[in-house]
Design an enzyme around this catalytic site. Sequence first.
Site, short mmCIF file in Angstrom:
data_model
loop_
_atom_site.label_atom_id
_atom_site.label_comp_id
_atom_site.label_asym_id
_atom_site.label_seq_id
_atom_site.Cartn_x
_atom_site.Cartn_y
_atom_site.Cartn_z
N TYR A 78 0.86 -1.18 0.00
CA TYR A 78 0.00 0.00 0.00
C TYR A 78 0.89 1.23 0.00
O TYR A 78 1.73 1.40 0.89
CB TYR A 78 -0.92 0.01 1.22
CG TYR A 78 -1.80 1.24 1.24
CD1 TYR A 78 -2.73 1.45 0.23
CD2 TYR A 78 -1.68 2.20 2.23
CE1 TYR A 78 -3.53 2.59 0.21
CE2 TYR A 78 -2.48 3.34 2.22
CZ TYR A 78 -3.41 3.52 1.21
OH TYR A 78 -4.19 4.65 1.19
N HIS A 114 -4.61 5.35 -2.65
CA HIS A 114 -5.78 6.23 -2.78
C HIS A 114 -5.33 7.57 -3.34
O HIS A 114 -4.26 8.07 -2.97
CB HIS A 114 -6.43 6.49 -1.42
CG HIS A 114 -7.15 5.31 -0.86
ND1 HIS A 114 -6.52 4.35 -0.11
CD2 HIS A 114 -8.45 4.93 -0.96
CE1 HIS A 114 -7.41 3.44 0.25
NE2 HIS A 114 -8.59 3.76 -0.26
N1 ACO Z 1 0.12 16.33 -15.66
C1 ACO Z 1 0.33 15.38 -16.61
N2 ACO Z 1 1.29 14.43 -16.52
C2 ACO Z 1 2.07 14.46 -15.42
C3 ACO Z 1 1.92 15.41 -14.39
C4 ACO Z 1 0.89 16.38 -14.57
N3 ACO Z 1 0.71 17.35 -13.65
N4 ACO Z 1 2.85 15.19 -13.42
C5 ACO Z 1 3.59 14.13 -13.85
N5 ACO Z 1 3.11 13.70 -15.03
C6 ACO Z 1 3.66 12.65 -15.86
C7 ACO Z 1 4.93 13.20 -16.49
O1 ACO Z 1 4.60 13.90 -17.66
C8 ACO Z 1 5.75 11.97 -16.75
O2 ACO Z 1 5.39 11.34 -17.94
P1 ACO Z 1 6.42 11.36 -19.20
O3 ACO Z 1 7.68 10.74 -18.72
O4 ACO Z 1 5.69 10.56 -20.21
O5 ACO Z 1 6.58 12.80 -19.54
C9 ACO Z 1 5.33 11.03 -15.62
O6 ACO Z 1 4.07 11.51 -15.10
C10 ACO Z 1 6.37 11.04 -14.53
O7 ACO Z 1 6.50 12.36 -14.07
P2 ACO Z 1 7.51 12.80 -12.92
O8 ACO Z 1 8.24 14.03 -13.32
O9 ACO Z 1 8.34 11.63 -12.50
O10 ACO Z 1 6.48 13.14 -11.76
P3 ACO Z 1 6.70 14.17 -10.56
O11 ACO Z 1 8.09 14.16 -10.05
O12 ACO Z 1 6.14 15.50 -10.95
O13 ACO Z 1 5.79 13.50 -9.42
C11 ACO Z 1 3.68 13.47 -8.29
C12 ACO Z 1 4.41 13.24 -9.63
C13 ACO Z 1 4.37 12.67 -7.19
C14 ACO Z 1 2.23 12.98 -8.41
C15 ACO Z 1 3.74 14.99 -7.99
O14 ACO Z 1 2.87 15.67 -8.88
C16 ACO Z 1 3.37 15.38 -6.58
O15 ACO Z 1 4.20 15.34 -5.67
N6 ACO Z 1 2.10 15.80 -6.35
C17 ACO Z 1 1.66 16.25 -5.03
C18 ACO Z 1 1.52 15.09 -4.08
C19 ACO Z 1 0.53 14.09 -4.60
O16 ACO Z 1 -0.57 14.44 -5.03
N7 ACO Z 1 0.92 12.81 -4.54
C20 ACO Z 1 0.10 11.69 -4.97
C21 ACO Z 1 -1.02 11.52 -4.05
S1 ACO Z 1 -1.46 9.83 -3.88
C22 ACO Z 1 -0.30 9.17 -2.83
O17 ACO Z 1 0.47 9.86 -2.27
C23 ACO Z 1 -0.27 7.72 -2.66
#
Ligand code: ACO
Length: 156
Positions: A78, A114
Amino acid sequence: MSPSVMTSERISLGDVTPNNVGQLRKLNQVIFPVNYAEKFYQDVLEVGELAKLVYYNDVCVGAVCCRKETNDKETRVYMMTLGVLKPYRQLGLGRRLLDHILEHASAYSSIYLHVQITNGSALNFYKKNGFEVVDTEKDYYKHIEPRDAYVLRKAL
Ligand code: ACO
């Protein structure tokens, strides 16, 4: 050292330890709208490779925290939190953390998590990485709106 090496971005992962767990707590407070209790951090110190910090040019900017779960049918992972500080998003750091977990979760049948239904960037991120929405849980969150969450799952 060549200029290209000197200017390259350096991404590395590190363990969560009693000495830096305070850093993880601060990161999670900034990144997530949910406050995690002390028990969360105590448990994270026991999960080994299923919790990791990510460093960008030696600065700690994100983390992933998972736990193992066993029920009658399966043993699964998880994912409790995966987050990167806003200025460091879309640089591949989230994927790096996720890949690490997937590498170390091969002994388990699946991984699930989630996501708040309005969290489009996280949904995009997980779908791009092979997760699918398998359920919607009404009122999953008690202190944030909207309260509903999607359950995302990936078979391992
Ligand atoms: N819109 C569209 N695609 C996206 C986005 C976005 N905002 N963010 C990441 N991606 C895609 C990227 O384009 C990439 O795809 P590609 O390689 O084909 O271009 C892929 O996802 C990987 O992207 P990363 O750069 O590795 O992702 P990042 O470092 O930005 O981390 C994360 C993604 C963790 C979701 C980040 O946005 C974040 O920290 N958000 C806030 C916290 C959050 O919401 N976490 C998830 C909640 S659920 C949980 O925690 C279990």
